[in-house]
Write a protein that holds these residues in place. Structure first.
Motif, short mmCIF file in Angstrom:
data_model
loop_
_atom_site.label_atom_id
_atom_site.label_comp_id
_atom_site.label_asym_id
_atom_site.label_seq_id
_atom_site.Cartn_x
_atom_site.Cartn_y
_atom_site.Cartn_z
N PHE A 191 0.85 -1.20 0.00
CA PHE A 191 0.00 0.00 0.00
C PHE A 191 0.88 1.24 0.00
O PHE A 191 2.10 1.16 0.17
CB PHE A 191 -0.96 0.00 1.20
CG PHE A 191 -0.29 0.14 2.53
CD1 PHE A 191 -0.30 1.35 3.21
CD2 PHE A 191 0.35 -0.94 3.13
CE1 PHE A 191 0.31 1.49 4.45
CE2 PHE A 191 0.96 -0.82 4.37
CZ PHE A 191 0.95 0.40 5.02
N ASP A 192 0.24 2.41 -0.19
CA ASP A 192 0.99 3.66 -0.38
C ASP A 192 1.00 4.58 0.82
O ASP A 192 1.99 5.29 1.05
CB ASP A 192 0.40 4.41 -1.58
CG ASP A 192 0.54 3.63 -2.86
OD1 ASP A 192 1.62 3.68 -3.48
OD2 ASP A 192 -0.44 2.95 -3.25
N HIS A 193 -0.10 4.63 1.56
CA HIS A 193 -0.18 5.58 2.67
C HIS A 193 -0.94 4.97 3.84
O HIS A 193 -1.97 4.31 3.64
CB HIS A 193 -0.89 6.88 2.25
CG HIS A 193 -0.27 7.56 1.07
ND1 HIS A 193 0.89 8.31 1.17
CD2 HIS A 193 -0.65 7.60 -0.23
CE1 HIS A 193 1.20 8.78 -0.03
NE2 HIS A 193 0.29 8.36 -0.90
N LEU A 194 -0.44 5.22 5.03
CA LEU A 194 -1.13 4.85 6.27
C LEU A 194 -1.59 6.13 6.96
O LEU A 194 -0.79 7.05 7.18
CB LEU A 194 -0.19 4.08 7.19
CG LEU A 194 -0.69 3.87 8.64
CD1 LEU A 194 -1.90 2.95 8.67
CD2 LEU A 194 0.43 3.33 9.52
N VAL A 195 -2.86 6.19 7.31
CA VAL A 195 -3.40 7.29 8.09
C VAL A 195 -3.98 6.70 9.37
O VAL A 195 -4.78 5.75 9.31
CB VAL A 195 -4.51 8.05 7.33
CG1 VAL A 195 -5.21 9.06 8.25
CG2 VAL A 195 -3.95 8.73 6.10
N SER A 196 -3.60 7.24 10.51
CA SER A 196 -4.19 6.80 11.77
C SER A 196 -4.88 7.96 12.45
O SER A 196 -4.25 8.95 12.82
CB SER A 196 -3.14 6.20 12.71
OG SER A 196 -3.75 5.84 13.94
N THR A 197 -6.20 7.82 12.60
CA THR A 197 -6.98 8.79 13.37
C THR A 197 -7.61 8.11 14.57
O THR A 197 -8.45 8.70 15.25
CB THR A 197 -8.09 9.41 12.50
OG1 THR A 197 -9.03 8.37 12.14
CG2 THR A 197 -7.52 10.03 11.25
N ALA A 198 -7.22 6.86 14.82
CA ALA A 198 -7.83 6.08 15.90
C ALA A 198 -7.63 6.76 17.24
O ALA A 198 -6.57 7.30 17.53
CB ALA A 198 -7.24 4.67 15.93
N GLY A 199 -8.66 6.72 18.05
CA GLY A 199 -8.55 7.34 19.36
C GLY A 199 -9.60 6.80 20.31
O GLY A 199 -10.46 6.00 19.94
#
Length: 241
Positions: free
Chosen positions: A77-85
């Motif tokens: 894959f190309d990008h990891l975004v983490s908004t988990a909270g």
């Protein structure tokens, strides 16, 4: 225009709130999107809301086996975004519930470290990781903001070090102000409208953000190939007041 066409983006926390907003914006940018969350019901609802154009994968950010399995399933894959909270601890320091604090640290900080650990197996060279900090590091609530401020502030240093270790893969942080997400309903319930009205009257932008207002910062960091080790603030001027 489809600036992210042909790219695969993994959005952890993508079943609601900011993550759902990022997933929607990434789809509009032409990306293939995988959303990750703990709740099967929320994942199914998000998949439906996004027109069935995303793949949902269940994983708990405090379980390393879940995270390892996640990236086995995702592949390259190309990008990891983490908004988990999770709702942060808000105890005055003398009343701190240490088990609650440990759970928050595990979910937010240790979870980010585990994501980075396992994401590197599939993340394409020159891609990016984007983690989420927040306004509490700049404007901690008093009393009760010491723990969340410390954790939020640590992400900038995490990104600076990881950006050097993983170069040319990029690592950056987005730091939003208040955003109207379901977490606020958990934190303050019916009092939310009063809190938001008061904040909207103070911030230069004149409103509390919706997820769509902050999602462009994440897309910018995916596309900005000369940006790494940085923290982008998108808070409507909340740090100024």
């Amino acid at each position: 225009m489809a600036p992210l066409k042909g790219q695969k983006i993994v959005v952890v926390g993508g079943s609601s709130g900011i993550g759902l907003g990022v997933a929607k914006a990434a789809l509009e940018g032409g990306a293939e999107v995988v959303i990750v969350g703990r709740s099967p019901q929320k994942l199914q609802a998000a998949e439906k809301r996004l027109g069935g154009r995303v793949k949902g994968i269940g994983a708990d950010m405090i379980k390393e086996a879940d995270i390892a399995k996640l990236f086995d399933e995702v592949g390259a894959f190309d990008h990891l975004v983490s908004t988990a909270g999770t709702p942060p601890p808000n105890y005055p320091i003398g009343d701190t519930d240490m088990e609650f604090v440990r759970g928050f640290v595990d979910n937010k900080l240790i979870g980010a470290v585990m994501l980075a650990k396992h994401a590197v197996r599939g993340l394409k060279k020159g891609g990016s990781m984007i983690f989420t900090s927040g306004i509490n590091k700049d404007r901690p609530p008093v009393p009760g903001g010491s723990v969340v401020s410390a954790i939020a502030g640590s992400f900038s240093y995490f990104a600076r070090a990881l950006a050097q270790e993983l170069a040319p893969t990029r690592v950056n942080i987005v730091s939003p102000g208040w955003v109207d997400t379901p977490m606020w309903d958990e934190l303050v319930g019916e009092a939310k409208s009063g809190y938001f009205a008061a904040m909207a009257g103070r911030v230069p932008a004149g409103k509390v953000a919706a997820p769509a207002d902050v999602a462009p910062a994440y897309l910018y960091l995916m596309e900005a190939e000369f940006m790494t080790g940085e923290t982008i603030h998108i808070d409507g001027g909340q740090r100024l007041v």
